[in-house]
Design an enzyme around this catalytic site. Structure first.
Site, PDB file in Angstrom:
ATOM      1  N   SER A 167       0.834  -1.197   0.000  1.00 23.43           N
ATOM      2  CA  SER A 167       0.000   0.000   0.000  1.00 23.43           C
ATOM      3  C   SER A 167       0.869   1.247   0.000  1.00 23.43           C
ATOM      4  O   SER A 167       1.940   1.277   0.621  1.00 23.43           O
ATOM      5  CB  SER A 167      -0.912   0.020   1.238  1.00 23.43           C
ATOM      6  N   TYR A 222      -1.767   0.774  10.388  1.00 20.56           N
ATOM      7  CA  TYR A 222      -1.881   0.058   9.112  1.00 20.56           C
ATOM      8  C   TYR A 222      -0.703   0.408   8.208  1.00 20.56           C
ATOM      9  O   TYR A 222      -0.062  -0.468   7.606  1.00 20.56           O
ATOM     10  CB  TYR A 222      -3.205   0.440   8.434  1.00 20.56           C
TER      11      TYR A 222
END
Length: 243
Positions: A135, A148
């Site tokens: 990501s 995250y």
């Protein structure tokens, strides 16, 4: 026919990837925590594309089960794609350690655990492709999702090191930075259309990226330059921003 293993096969992105590779005549191994939920997808792929599709129970956070899971597959996959992930709740994770651990174990520890098993297998065979869906959140920590993001940062670094290790063994490792993707995991977010990819576009980009042996794939090219700009902002200024 070549075979592809999809880890986290129940996600929208994984479903699109499975359809793309099945259309290219790959046999498909679908793996997810609840294997029974994959049966409709299995049946659809087999009927629609005429390929062999198997389903397998796989829990990313049950680390001790990973070696047996991989050994129990009906065939060694030619390509393994790690799709699973968990966005989690940043505010909850700040207050409740269980949520933070779940984010970290799903996005980093579990991925490293299973891909270590796959990497050793491929290194012995001197062939194979590993794809990790990471990501852009991992490229710089932001207050809105830094737990995250830090897990994905670790995963990106892991994939980079794995690529370096396996290169001489003839094994290719590709890191994928999708940016925003319109899936169930992001349905509660308001996403900018220009920067948001559809799952089918991600699948197409991954297939082409494997063919071209790309090392790092940005599904939407804009993200490479957006993240470059973000990383160039001095920390003295960046820490004052609300991102």
């Amino acid at each position: 026919m070549p075979t592809i293993l999809l880890l986290g096969a129940g996600s929208d992105m994984a479903i699109a990837i499975a359809r793309k590779f099945a259309a290219e005549k790959y046999n498909i191994q679908l793996a997810a925590r609840a294997a029974d939920t994959l049966i409709p997808q299995q049946q659809d792929l087999q009927v629609r594309y005429g390929v062999t599709v198997t389903t397998h129970a796989f829990d990313a956070t049950n680390f001790t089960s990973h070696a047996a899971f991989y050994a129990g597959l009906p065939a060694t996959p030619d390509i393994t794609i790690c799709v699973f992930g968990y966005l989690g709740d940043q505010e909850k994770a700040q207050q409740q350690w269980d949520e933070a651990v779940n984010i970290i174990n799903t996005n980093y520890t579990g991925a490293v655990s299973i891909l270590n098993v796959v990497a050793n297998s491929y290194a012995d065979r001197k062939q194979g492709v590993i794809v990790g869906i990471s990501s852009v959140a991992g490229e710089r920590g932001r207050q809105s999702n830094y737990i995250y993001g830090s897990a994905k940062a670790g995963f990106t670094a892991y994939l980079s090191g794995l690529r370096n290790r396996l290169f001489r063994s003839g094994v290719h490792v590709m890191s994928v930075q999708p940016g925003f993707v319109n899936t169930r995991m992001t349905q509660h977010l308001t996403l900018p259309p220009l920067l948001t990819a559809q799952p089918e576009a991600v699948a197409q980009a991954i297939f082409k990226g494997i063919e071209k042996k790309k090392n790092v794939l940005y599904v939407k090219w804009h993200w490479r330059y957006i993240m470059l700009i973000i990383k160039l902002i001095p920390e003295s200024i960046f820490k004052k921003l609300s991102l």
